[in-house]
Enzyme design. Structure first.
Site, PDB file in Angstrom:
ATOM      1  N   PHE A   1      14.435 -62.426  43.912  1.00 54.02           N
ATOM      2  CA  PHE A   1      15.828 -62.838  44.021  1.00 54.02           C
ATOM      3  C   PHE A   1      16.043 -64.234  43.448  1.00 54.02           C
ATOM      4  CE2 PHE A   1      15.053 -59.910  47.496  1.00 54.02           C
ATOM      5  CZ  PHE A   1      16.163 -59.086  47.484  1.00 54.02           C
ATOM      6  N   ASP A   2      17.126 -64.408  42.703  1.00 56.24           N
ATOM      7  CA  ASP A   2      17.681 -65.727  42.504  1.00 56.24           C
ATOM      8  C   ASP A   2      18.352 -66.094  43.836  1.00 56.24           C
ATOM      9  OD1 ASP A   2      18.636 -68.055  41.252  1.00 56.24           O
ATOM     10  OD2 ASP A   2      20.530 -67.065  40.789  1.00 56.24           O
ATOM     11  N   LYS A   3      18.588 -67.363  44.080  1.00 55.11           N
ATOM     12  CA  LYS A   3      19.162 -67.755  45.372  1.00 55.11           C
ATOM     13  C   LYS A   3      20.685 -67.862  45.330  1.00 55.11           C
ATOM     14  CE  LYS A   3      19.050 -72.027  46.773  1.00 55.11           C
ATOM     15  NZ  LYS A   3      20.490 -72.316  47.018  1.00 55.11           N
TER      16      LYS A   3
ATOM     17  N   THR B   1      23.304 -64.938  45.013  1.00 52.59           N
ATOM     18  CA  THR B   1      22.597 -63.673  45.232  1.00 52.59           C
ATOM     19  C   THR B   1      22.307 -63.498  46.724  1.00 52.59           C
ATOM     20  OG1 THR B   1      21.601 -63.816  43.034  1.00 52.59           O
ATOM     21  CG2 THR B   1      20.586 -62.299  44.584  1.00 52.59           C
TER      22      THR B   1
ATOM     23  N   VAL C   1      16.861 -59.577  40.924  1.00 55.00           N
ATOM     24  CA  VAL C   1      18.276 -59.583  41.303  1.00 55.00           C
ATOM     25  C   VAL C   1      18.853 -60.964  41.008  1.00 55.00           C
ATOM     26  CG1 VAL C   1      19.943 -59.094  43.120  1.00 55.00           C
ATOM     27  CG2 VAL C   1      17.689 -58.005  43.178  1.00 55.00           C
TER      28      VAL C   1
END
Length: 631
Positions: A310-312, A315, A507
Site C-alpha cells: 500500500f501507498d499511505k 490509500t 494499491v
C-alpha cells in the site's frame, strides 16, 4: 438462403418441436408409422440445416467444431433411418443454443443496466436564457446544460450554477448522495436526487468517464483468460479426436449407431461455455459495484496474490489532510506566505491542498525557474531568492540550517505521526508545518478481511517520514512499514518481493505511483474517477474505498473457483457419458444429447451465481479490535 435459415433458427426450433410431438403421437397413440417417420424426418432436416451451415463455416476455417460433430451424427442417424433420434438430437441442440443465448444475455445485464443510465437527450441553455431539448449527439463542449431533480446527468462537466445532491452509484458503486455546488465536477450517468444545477460541458459520449468505464468492462468481458485460451487449444485437438474415435469404432465394430452415439456423447459444449460465463458475470458484478476488473487474464493472478503493498496517503488514509501545526519563523510573514502559496498553488499533492486551505488566497509570485525534486519537494527561483519547499531530506540536501529548538519540534511532530513540510529561503528555515491525515473508515476491518481471504503479507511503502508511517502501521494489521521511499524505491522493493516468489498487488492513487502499479503483478488504483487511474492499473476502485479492495479480491477468488467448478462439471459429464456407453445398455444418442444440454445450462447457472456475490464474511469484534501489526 443461409442468412434466412440462420435468422429463423429460433422459429425452426419451435416448428421442429411441434413436428416431433405430432410425430411421436402418430407413432405411439395412433400407430401410424409412415406419418411418424415423415414428420420426424422433416423435423430432422429442418433442425439440422442451421447446424450444418455453422459446421460448414467452421470447416472453411479448418476448425472441427461441435456443430460438425452434431451434423455428422444427425446425418448418420438419417442414413440408418433412425428418424426419432435424429430429430430429437438436432432439436435439443438448437434448444440448448437458444437457452445458452438467453442466459448469457442475462450475465451481461450489469453492463446493459449501466448503459441505460445515460440519457439520450439533454436540455441546453441558450445565450438568451431559453432552454432547448436536443439529442445528446448534438451537445458540444462548453454548452451549458440544465439538470433538474430526478434527471440523469448527460455529460462530464462542472457546476456553473445551483447545487444538488447527486447519486454517483453508476461511477463509484456507492449509492450515498454527494452534494455538488459551484465548480464541482459531475459525471455522465449520475442522477440528481435533489436540487437543480447547470453544467458546463467538458466531454460527451464515449469520451466521458462513464463511457470509458462501459468500454473497459465490455473489452474485459470479451477478452480471454488463460483458462479460456487453454480450453480453446484443448477443443482444437479434442473435437477431431472424438470424430476420429467414432470413425475407428464404426469401422472396427461395423456399428454405425454406436459410432454416431460416440460423436454426440463426446461433444464438449459445457466445457466451451463454462469459463466465459464465469468471466462475463464476475466482471459485470464488479462493474455494478464500482470495481473495474480490466481483462479476464488478471482475474486468476489477482486471486493468487499473497502480498499487498500500500501507498499511505490517499490509500490507507482519507487523502484529505489538514494542517495541525504551523510556525512562520521569518519576519516578513506576508512575503513568506506569498512564496508558499505560489508554489503549492501549482501542485495537486494532498499536502499542498491542506496548506492552501489553511493559509487562504495570497499574492501570486512569478518564478524565474522551478525544479521538482521527485519524492522530496520543489526548488523555485525568484530574482535573488532561492525558495526550497519540501521534506526534511530536501532541507539536508540543500544545507538548510535548522537550530536545535526547531529540530526538536520537528522530531516531536514526526513522533506524533504528522507529515512535515518545511520551507527555506536562501538556506534559512522560514516555515514549519505539521499535517495530519485520518485513516479511512473501517480500514482495519477490511485489511483483516484480506488476511482472512488468504493474503499473507500487508506492507506500507510511503514517501512520508518513518515516524508518521509507524504511527499509521501501529493502528493496523500491517506486517512491514517503510517510510522515506521514492517512487523508484517502491518499484524496486516490489521487484525484490517478486524475485522471492511472492505474487504482489500494489494499491496506490494511480497518479504518483505509476512505476509501482506497472511493476506489481496486479496494479490497483484507488481511482476516485481519474483518467490516469483507469489507464495505469489492472483494477480500479472507483469509490476509492477500502471495502472495495477486499470485495474485489474476494470476487476474483470466487470467479476463479467458479471457472474450476464449471471445468470439472463439463469434463465429468463427458467422462460419465462415455463410461455409460461402455457399461450401461440404456445409453443412446438422445439421452446423451439431453444430458449435454442440461450440463450446459448447469454451468451457465453456476456462473450466474456470481451475479449475487457479496463480500459478507463477518469478522468478530475481538479480531478487529485486538489484531496488531508485526513489523
Amino acid at each position: 438462403m443461409q442468412r434466412f435459415i440462420m435468422k429463423s433458427k429460433d422459429y425452426i426450433m419451435v416448428l421442429c418441436g411441434i413436428l416431433i410431438v405430432v410425430g411421436l403421437i402418430a407413432e405411439f397413440v395412433f400407430k401410424v408409422q409412415l406419418i411418424s417417420e415423415i414428420l420426424l424426418g422433416l423435423a430432422s432436416i429442418l433442425a439440422v440445416s442451421p447446424i450444418l451451415i455453422q459446421g460448414y463455416h467452421s470447416l472453411r476455417v479448418k476448425v472441427i467444431s461441435i456443430d460438425v460433430l452434431v451434423s455428422v451424427a444427425v446425418l448418420g442417424a438419417l442414413l440408418i433411418r433412425n428418424f426419432e433420434e435424429a430429430a430429437i438430437v438436432s432439436f435439443l441442440f438448437l434448444l440448448g443454443a437458444f437457452l445458452e443465448k438467453r442466459t448469457l444475455k442475462k450475465t451481461r445485464s450489469a453492463v446493459q443496466s449501466l448503459v441505460t443510465l445515460v440519457p439520450e437527450r439533454a436540455v441546453v441553455v441558450r445565450d438568451d436564457g431559453k432552454t432547448e431539448t436536443v439529442d445528446i449527439d448534438d451537445v458540444s463542449t462548453n454548452d451549458i446544460l440544465l439538470v433538474k431533480t430526478g434527471d440523469k446527468v448527460p455529460v462530464d462537466g462542472h457546476v456553473v450554477y445551483g447545487s444538488g445532491a447527486l447519486n454517483e452509484a453508476s461511477i463509484t458503486g456507492e449509492s450515498k448522495w454527494v452534494q455538488k455546488s459551484l465548480n464541482d465536477k459531475v459525471y455522465a450517468g449520475t442522477i440528481v436526487e435533489n436540487g437543480t444545477i447547470r453544467i458546463q460541458t467538458e466531454t460527451v459520449g464515449e469520451d466521458t468517464l462513464f463511457g470509458k468505464i462501459i468500454e473497459l468492462v465490455e473489452e474485459a468481458q470479451d477478452s480471454k483468460s488463460a483458462a479460456e485460451k487453454f480450453i480453446d487449444r484443448f477443443s482444437k485437438y479434442y473435437t477431431p479426436f472424438v470424430l476420429l474415435l467414432a470413425v475407428i469404432v464404426g469401422i472396427l465394430t461395423r456399428d454405425v449407431a454406436l459410432a454416431i452415439t460416440i460423436l454426440v456423447l463426446g461433444c464438449p459444449g459445457a466445457l466451451v461455455i463454462g469459463v466465459p460465463v464465469s468471466n462475463v458475470t464476475g466482471i459485470g458484478n464488479g462493474a455494478k459495484h464500482g470495481v473495474l476488473l480490466k481483462g479476464s487474464e488478471m482475474i486468476n493472478d489477482f486471486s493468487k496474490v499473497d502480498t499487498i503493498v500500500f501507498d499511505k496517503t490517499g490509500t490507507l488514509t482519507e487523502g484529505n489532510p489538514t494542517v495541525a501545526y504551523k510556525k512562520i519563523i521569518g519576519e516578513n510573514k506576508q512575503s513568506i506566505l506569498s512564496y508558499l502559496y505560489s508554489i503549492e498553488h501549482e501542485s495537486n499533492h494532498p499536502l499542498a491542498k491542506a496548506i492552501l486551505n489553511d493559509i487562504g488566497s495570497q499574492k501570486i509570485v512569478r518564478f524565474d525557474k522551478v525544479d521538482v525534486i521527485k519524492g522530496k519537494g520543489i526548488v523555485a527561483y525568484s530574482g535573488d531568492k532561492k525558495i526550497i519547499l519540501g521534506n526534511l531530506s530536501l532541507m539536508h540536501n540543500y544545507d538548510v540550517e535548522i537550530n536545535n529548538n526547531n529540530r526538536e519540534k520537528i522530531n516531536k511532530l514526526i513522533e506524533s505521526g504528522q507529515s512535515i513540510v518545511l520551507m527555506a529561503i536562501n538556506k534559512e528555515l522560514e516555515v514549519m508545518i505539521g499535517i495530519q491525515d485520518q485513516l479511512r473508515h473501517d480500514v482495519k476491518r477490511n485489511l483483516l478481511q484480506l488476511k482472512h481471504q488468504g493474503v499473507k503479507k500487508l506492507i506500507i511503502l510511503s514517501g512520508d517520514n518513518q515516524g508518521t508511517v509507524d504511527r499509521v502501521a501501529e493502528q493496523l494489521p500491517i506486517d512491514i512499514a517503510l517510510g522515506g521511499m521514492l517512487p523508484e524505491d517502491k518499484a524496486e522493493y516490489i521487484k525484490m518481493l517478486q524475485d522471492k516468489g511472492e505474487k504482489v498487488a500494489f494499491v496506490g492513487d494511480g497518479i504518483n505511483d505509476s512505476p509501482s502499479l506497472a511493476t506489481a503483478n496486479i496494479g490497483i488504483a484507488m481511482g476516485g474517477g481519474t483518467d490516469v487511474a483507469i489507464e495505469t492499473s489492472d483494477v480500479v476502485l472507483m469509490h476509492s474505498a477500502m471495502e472495495q479492495l477486499s470485495y474485489a479480491h474476494g470476487l476474483t477468488k470466487k470467479i476463479s473457483n467458479n471457472m474450476k467448478q464449471n471445468i470439472i462439471i463439463a469434463l465429468g459429464v463427458v467422462l460419465v457419458l462415455l463410461l455409460s456407453l461402455i457399461f450401461a445398455e440404456w445409453m443412446n444418442m438422445t439421452i446423451g444429447m439431453l444430458v449435454h444440454e442440461v450440463s450446459i445450462i448447469v454451468v451457465i447457472l453456476n456462473g450466474m451465481r456470481l451475479m449475487r456475490y457479496r463480500n459478507n464474511t463477518k469478522l468478530d469484534s475481538y479480531q478487529v479490535n485486538n489484531k496488531q501489526k508485526a513489523i
